[in-house]
Design an enzyme around this catalytic site. Structure first.
Site, PDB file in Angstrom:
ATOM      1  N   GLU A  75      -9.109  69.568-124.307  1.00 56.22           N
ATOM      2  CA  GLU A  75      -8.502  68.449-123.588  1.00 56.22           C
ATOM      3  C   GLU A  75      -7.786  67.472-124.509  1.00 56.22           C
ATOM      4  OE1 GLU A  75     -11.081  66.646-120.783  1.00 56.22           O
ATOM      5  OE2 GLU A  75     -11.428  68.571-119.826  1.00 56.22           O
ATOM      6  N   CYS A  88      -5.001  60.912-127.486  1.00 52.67           N
ATOM      7  CA  CYS A  88      -6.365  61.202-127.938  1.00 52.67           C
ATOM      8  C   CYS A  88      -6.505  62.724-128.020  1.00 52.67           C
ATOM      9  CB  CYS A  88      -7.365  60.603-126.959  1.00 52.67           C
ATOM     10  SG  CYS A  88      -9.079  60.998-127.382  1.00 52.67           S
ATOM     11  N   CYS A  95     -18.703  70.376-128.485  1.00 54.44           N
ATOM     12  CA  CYS A  95     -19.206  69.620-129.640  1.00 54.44           C
ATOM     13  C   CYS A  95     -20.653  70.012-129.907  1.00 54.44           C
ATOM     14  CB  CYS A  95     -19.122  68.120-129.365  1.00 54.44           C
ATOM     15  SG  CYS A  95     -19.635  67.122-130.791  1.00 54.44           S
ATOM     16  N   CYS A  99     -25.198  64.116-128.550  1.00 55.32           N
ATOM     17  CA  CYS A  99     -25.400  62.720-128.130  1.00 55.32           C
ATOM     18  C   CYS A  99     -25.762  62.683-126.645  1.00 55.32           C
ATOM     19  CB  CYS A  99     -24.140  61.901-128.390  1.00 55.32           C
ATOM     20  SG  CYS A  99     -23.658  61.902-130.124  1.00 55.32           S
ATOM     21  N   CYS A 102     -23.084  61.571-123.808  1.00 54.90           N
ATOM     22  CA  CYS A 102     -21.726  62.136-123.855  1.00 54.90           C
ATOM     23  C   CYS A 102     -21.636  63.449-123.089  1.00 54.90           C
ATOM     24  CB  CYS A 102     -21.335  62.356-125.314  1.00 54.90           C
ATOM     25  SG  CYS A 102     -19.746  63.182-125.521  1.00 54.90           S
ATOM     26  N   CYS A 319     -13.612  57.851-122.642  1.00 53.55           N
ATOM     27  CA  CYS A 319     -14.493  58.241-123.751  1.00 53.55           C
ATOM     28  C   CYS A 319     -15.750  58.915-123.234  1.00 53.55           C
ATOM     29  CB  CYS A 319     -14.978  57.008-124.520  1.00 53.55           C
ATOM     30  SG  CYS A 319     -13.708  56.049-125.266  1.00 53.55           S
TER      31      CYS A 319
HETATM   32  N1  SAH Z   1     -17.287  62.886-131.882  1.00 54.91           N
HETATM   33  C1  SAH Z   1     -16.682  61.709-132.357  1.00 54.91           C
HETATM   34  C2  SAH Z   1     -15.395  61.377-131.635  1.00 54.91           C
HETATM   35  C3  SAH Z   1     -15.340  61.616-130.165  1.00 54.91           C
HETATM   36  S1  SAH Z   1     -16.329  60.602-129.153  1.00 54.91           S
HETATM   37  C4  SAH Z   1     -17.642  60.532-132.258  1.00 54.91           C
HETATM   38  O1  SAH Z   1     -18.680  60.662-131.638  1.00 54.91           O
HETATM   39  O2  SAH Z   1     -17.344  59.498-132.833  1.00 54.91           O
HETATM   40  C5  SAH Z   1     -15.402  59.093-129.095  1.00 54.91           C
HETATM   41  C6  SAH Z   1     -16.242  57.864-128.763  1.00 54.91           C
HETATM   42  O3  SAH Z   1     -16.713  57.929-127.409  1.00 54.91           O
HETATM   43  C7  SAH Z   1     -17.472  57.719-129.639  1.00 54.91           C
HETATM   44  O4  SAH Z   1     -17.527  56.427-130.195  1.00 54.91           O
HETATM   45  C8  SAH Z   1     -18.624  57.918-128.673  1.00 54.91           C
HETATM   46  O5  SAH Z   1     -19.747  57.183-129.077  1.00 54.91           O
HETATM   47  C9  SAH Z   1     -18.030  57.438-127.375  1.00 54.91           C
HETATM   48  N2  SAH Z   1     -18.680  57.962-126.175  1.00 54.91           N
HETATM   49  C10 SAH Z   1     -19.279  59.156-126.015  1.00 54.91           C
HETATM   50  N3  SAH Z   1     -19.769  59.285-124.760  1.00 54.91           N
HETATM   51  C11 SAH Z   1     -19.448  58.136-124.106  1.00 54.91           C
HETATM   52  C12 SAH Z   1     -19.654  57.681-122.770  1.00 54.91           C
HETATM   53  N4  SAH Z   1     -20.268  58.424-121.852  1.00 54.91           N
HETATM   54  N5  SAH Z   1     -19.194  56.469-122.436  1.00 54.91           N
HETATM   55  C13 SAH Z   1     -18.539  55.696-123.351  1.00 54.91           C
HETATM   56  N6  SAH Z   1     -18.300  56.093-124.627  1.00 54.91           N
HETATM   57  C14 SAH Z   1     -18.753  57.300-125.001  1.00 54.91           C
HETATM   58 FE1  SF4 Z   2     -19.865  64.967-129.997  1.00 53.47          FE
HETATM   59 FE2  SF4 Z   2     -19.786  63.380-127.871  1.00 53.47          FE
HETATM   60 FE3  SF4 Z   2     -21.490  62.852-129.853  1.00 53.47          FE
HETATM   61 FE4  SF4 Z   2     -18.868  62.498-130.251  1.00 53.47          FE
HETATM   62  S1  SF4 Z   2     -20.146  61.375-128.802  1.00 53.47           S
HETATM   63  S2  SF4 Z   2     -20.323  63.505-131.625  1.00 53.47           S
HETATM   64  S3  SF4 Z   2     -18.044  64.160-128.981  1.00 53.47           S
HETATM   65  S4  SF4 Z   2     -21.534  64.682-128.542  1.00 53.47           S
END
Ligand code: SAH
Ligand code: SF4
Length: 327
Positions: A75, A88, A95, A99, A102, A319
């Protein structure tokens, strides 16, 4: 691959044609002799990813599901604003970092992207929307699917191509990479001569909470992460960015805000707060606007602190929402 025995400048002509002039078929490289064009076209392929689906948000955000040569999909999101456009891009299909807030994490990792596939997303979105890649309006954030620092070699190669004046010619100041905090790779990134700006996903104010929300941080400790940030060689125009996802009743209290300030003391940085973008399978809730504002007010006494406005929430483009949903 160029056939053996061709002069070295031919490689440069091909590179320039692909990344600067953006030809989409090798037979179109007008700087090459006819013979070579046909030979190349028979043995190699260039091309951008194919459009698999496209979604447009009420706020103008566009989410593209792009399919790669092996059929996997990834995406890319375009966020147009009056004075700039932000693309973006993804660095991996899925991934491997788990987390808990996410949606991309729910996919697991399918594979890392090649440098060409990373650059291809920018060129695809630029072509679709008639954006001038070289213009000062275009910003790139490596914040889509995947953990970029677990694919650092290709991320750096893509950055070199994007920044090369003979190629797309984008300034490194307009590219940001975001990481969950893969500590040894932060140091490696710092050594690269051409590199994006760095953003770190902090997301918690204590070691215990961070480990709960981001299990990978059981390996990469908060204390060592802060050490790596202090040692990071910022360029004179650069500041670090810390991202902090606010989860209602979990990491969004005033005490959390005060601890964030303490953690980041003495760093040349700013903080971006992101109120959780909810989605199916995510066991957290979004704090209300008042809570987010109180958190910001505390951090802002000591550091620049902004609230990231969600873009494309209605089409699963915000995000943490990139999971190939068909909404
Ligand atoms: N993997 C990298 C970049 C992609 S995620 C990282 O984690 O930094 C980009 C941002 O989205 C990160 O700061 C992450 O903490 C945030 N993010 C992930 N899931 C989210 C959610 N459900 N709501 C808001 N931000 C989120
Ligand atoms: Fe991966 Fe989502 Fe964690 Fe970023 S926030 S490292 S995309 S699992």
């Amino acid at each position: 691959m160029l056939p053996a025995g061709e002069p070295a400048y031919r490689a440069e002509q091909v590179y320039r044609a692909i990344y600067h002039d953006k030809v989409e078929r090798l037979v179109e490289i007008s700087t090459l002799p006819e013979r070579l064009r046909t030979e190349l076209a028979g043995s190699a392929e260039v091309g951008l990813p194919d459009l698999s689906a496209r979604y447009e948000s009420v706020d103008g955000t566009r989410r593209y599901l792009l399919s790669l040569a092996d059929g996997r999909t990834v995406e890319t999101v375009l966020m147009p604003e009056p004075d700039r456009d932000t693309v973006c891009i993804s660095s991996q299909v899925g991934c491997p970092v788990d987390c808990k807030f996410c949606m991309t994490a729910l996919m697991g990792l399918e594979r890392s992207l090649t440098a060409g596939e990373i650059v291809g997303q920018v060129l695809f979105v630029a072509r679709e929307n008639s954006l001038l890649v070289e213009s000062r309006r275009l910003n790139i954030v490596m914040m889509g699917m995947g953990e970029p620092l677990l694919n650092l070699a290709n991320v750096l190669k893509a950055t070199r191509i994007l920044c090369d004046p003979k190629g797309a010619g984008i300034s490194e100041r307009r590219i940001t990479v975001s990481t969950s905090g893969i500590i040894p790779k932060i140091a490696e990134l710092g050594k690269a001569d051409v590199r994006p700006k760095l953003a770190i996903s902090l997301n918690a104010s204590t070691e215990e909470m961070r480990q709960q929300l981001m299990p990978i941080t059981r390996k990469w400790h908060l204390k060592d992460l802060m050490e790596a940030c202090r040692a990071y060689p910022l360029r004179q125009w650069e500041t670090l960015t810390f991202e902090y996802v606010l989860l209602r009743g979990v990491n969004d209290t005033d005490s959390d805000a005060r601890r964030v300030v303490k953690l980041l003391a003495n760093l040349n940085c700013k903080v971006n707060l992101i109120a959780l973008n909810p989605g199916p399978g995510i066991p957290y809730e979004t704090p209300d606007a008042g809570r987010v504002a109180s958190f910001q007010a505390i951090v802002r006494r000591s550091l620049p602190c902004f609230i990231r406005k969600p873009r494309g929430l209605d089409i699963y483009a915000a995000c943490g929402q990139l999971k190939r949903n068909s909404a």
